[in-house]
Design a protein around this motif. Structure first.
Motif, mmCIF file in Angstrom:
data_model
loop_
_atom_site.group_PDB
_atom_site.id
_atom_site.type_symbol
_atom_site.label_atom_id
_atom_site.label_comp_id
_atom_site.label_asym_id
_atom_site.label_seq_id
_atom_site.Cartn_x
_atom_site.Cartn_y
_atom_site.Cartn_z
ATOM 1 N N LYS A 13 0.794 -1.134 -0.234
ATOM 2 C CA LYS A 13 -0.088 -0.045 0.024
ATOM 3 C C LYS A 13 0.918 1.176 -0.019
ATOM 4 O O LYS A 13 1.911 1.414 1.056
ATOM 5 N N ARG A 14 0.696 2.248 -1.098
ATOM 6 C CA ARG A 14 1.471 3.280 -1.191
ATOM 7 C C ARG A 14 0.818 4.380 -0.148
ATOM 8 O O ARG A 14 -0.353 4.524 -0.033
ATOM 9 N N GLN A 15 1.762 5.044 0.671
ATOM 10 C CA GLN A 15 1.248 5.941 1.449
ATOM 11 C C GLN A 15 1.373 7.412 0.804
ATOM 12 O O GLN A 15 2.314 7.624 0.034
ATOM 13 N N PRO A 16 0.583 8.174 1.046
ATOM 14 C CA PRO A 16 0.270 9.566 0.401
ATOM 15 C C PRO A 16 1.626 10.302 0.872
ATOM 16 O O PRO A 16 1.960 10.244 2.053
ATOM 17 N N ALA A 17 2.235 11.424 0.191
ATOM 18 C CA ALA A 17 3.333 12.258 0.655
ATOM 19 C C ALA A 17 2.677 13.109 1.768
ATOM 20 O O ALA A 17 1.666 13.522 1.946
ATOM 21 N N GLY A 18 3.761 13.597 2.497
ATOM 22 C CA GLY A 18 3.412 14.323 3.671
ATOM 23 C C GLY A 18 3.390 15.924 3.445
ATOM 24 O O GLY A 18 3.406 16.566 4.242
ATOM 25 N N PHE A 19 2.709 16.234 2.334
ATOM 26 C CA PHE A 19 2.801 17.649 1.724
ATOM 27 C C PHE A 19 1.560 17.790 0.548
ATOM 28 O O PHE A 19 1.135 16.699 0.240
ATOM 29 N N LYS A 20 1.204 18.838 0.518
ATOM 30 C CA LYS A 20 0.206 19.429 -0.417
ATOM 31 C C LYS A 20 1.056 20.191 -1.669
ATOM 32 O O LYS A 20 1.809 21.086 -1.339
ATOM 33 N N ARG A 21 0.718 19.944 -2.899
ATOM 34 C CA ARG A 21 1.606 20.747 -3.901
ATOM 35 C C ARG A 21 0.685 22.120 -3.824
ATOM 36 O O ARG A 21 -0.495 22.304 -3.867
ATOM 37 N N LYS A 29 9.663 11.763 -1.868
ATOM 38 C CA LYS A 29 9.579 11.924 -3.404
ATOM 39 C C LYS A 29 8.998 13.090 -3.791
ATOM 40 O O LYS A 29 8.063 13.249 -4.653
ATOM 41 N N ILE A 30 9.623 14.138 -3.296
ATOM 42 C CA ILE A 30 9.545 15.523 -3.870
ATOM 43 C C ILE A 30 11.096 16.134 -4.139
ATOM 44 O O ILE A 30 11.943 15.667 -3.723
ATOM 45 N N SER A 31 11.015 17.143 -4.672
ATOM 46 C CA SER A 31 12.110 17.796 -5.100
ATOM 47 C C SER A 31 13.025 18.393 -3.892
ATOM 48 O O SER A 31 12.014 18.614 -2.896
ATOM 49 N N LYS A 32 14.143 18.556 -3.861
ATOM 50 C CA LYS A 32 14.626 19.249 -2.756
ATOM 51 C C LYS A 32 14.284 20.602 -2.502
ATOM 52 O O LYS A 32 13.947 20.926 -1.353
ATOM 53 N N SER A 33 14.032 21.353 -3.529
ATOM 54 C CA SER A 33 13.455 22.635 -3.395
ATOM 55 C C SER A 33 12.189 22.746 -2.761
ATOM 56 O O SER A 33 11.746 23.549 -1.849
ATOM 57 N N SER A 34 11.346 21.978 -3.285
ATOM 58 C CA SER A 34 10.018 21.773 -2.818
ATOM 59 C C SER A 34 10.031 21.371 -1.129
ATOM 60 O O SER A 34 9.148 22.002 -0.316
ATOM 61 N N PHE A 35 10.925 20.342 -0.918
ATOM 62 C CA PHE A 35 11.226 20.011 0.597
ATOM 63 C C PHE A 35 11.628 21.188 1.572
ATOM 64 O O PHE A 35 10.824 21.191 2.488
ATOM 65 N N VAL A 36 12.531 21.826 1.093
ATOM 66 C CA VAL A 36 13.095 23.214 1.817
ATOM 67 C C VAL A 36 12.042 24.027 2.126
ATOM 68 O O VAL A 36 11.682 24.561 3.071
ATOM 69 N N ALA A 37 11.178 24.347 0.867
ATOM 70 C CA ALA A 37 10.052 25.416 0.989
ATOM 71 C C ALA A 37 9.186 25.082 1.887
ATOM 72 O O ALA A 37 8.584 25.750 2.845
ATOM 73 N N SER A 38 8.875 23.699 1.980
ATOM 74 C CA SER A 38 7.663 23.078 2.880
ATOM 75 C C SER A 38 8.070 23.026 4.319
ATOM 76 O O SER A 38 7.304 23.401 5.276
ATOM 77 N N ALA A 39 9.264 22.679 4.503
ATOM 78 C CA ALA A 39 9.654 22.815 5.914
ATOM 79 C C ALA A 39 9.844 24.305 6.327
ATOM 80 O O ALA A 39 9.598 24.385 7.434
ATOM 81 N N ALA A 40 10.212 25.182 5.590
ATOM 82 C CA ALA A 40 10.560 26.517 5.805
ATOM 83 C C ALA A 40 9.143 27.155 6.205
ATOM 84 O O ALA A 40 8.837 27.927 7.319
ATOM 85 N N LEU A 41 8.056 26.784 5.521
ATOM 86 C CA LEU A 41 6.596 27.363 5.436
ATOM 87 C C LEU A 41 6.260 26.937 6.868
ATOM 88 O O LEU A 41 5.355 27.439 7.812
ATOM 89 N N LYS A 42 6.329 25.562 6.921
ATOM 90 C CA LYS A 42 5.714 24.787 8.415
ATOM 91 C C LYS A 42 6.460 25.520 9.693
ATOM 92 O O LYS A 42 5.818 25.808 10.365
ATOM 93 N N GLU A 43 7.873 25.767 9.587
ATOM 94 C CA GLU A 43 8.341 26.301 10.668
ATOM 95 C C GLU A 43 7.977 27.741 10.876
ATOM 96 O O GLU A 43 7.656 28.335 12.041
#
Length: 60
Positions: free
Chosen positions: A4-12, A43-57
């Motif tokens: 079973k594939r788990q959804p990514a922990g982010f929204k586009r 399974k996301i790009s590095k820039s997307s990961f950094v942006a998501s983490a920065a916004l979350k923080e």
């Protein structure tokens, strides 16, 4: 057996509503490796990961 594939922990984010501005940041080799591994795991790009983490923080 199917796995079973788990959804990514982010929204586009929709590009139509996004103002594209560059943000520059610098990382050590170790930090770059950690970011790369975490982004690959989600399974996301590095820039997307950094942006998501920065916004979350920033919203915390």
């Amino acid at each position: 057996m199917a796995v079973k594939r788990q959804p990514a922990g982010f929204k586009r984010r929709k590009l139509s509503a996004v103002v594209r501005k560059a943000i520059t940041s610098y990382y050590t080799d170790q930090e770059q490796l950690e970011i790369e591994q975490a982004a690959k795991q989600q399974k996301i790009s590095k820039s997307s990961f950094v942006a998501s983490a920065a916004l979350k923080e920033a919203r915390r």
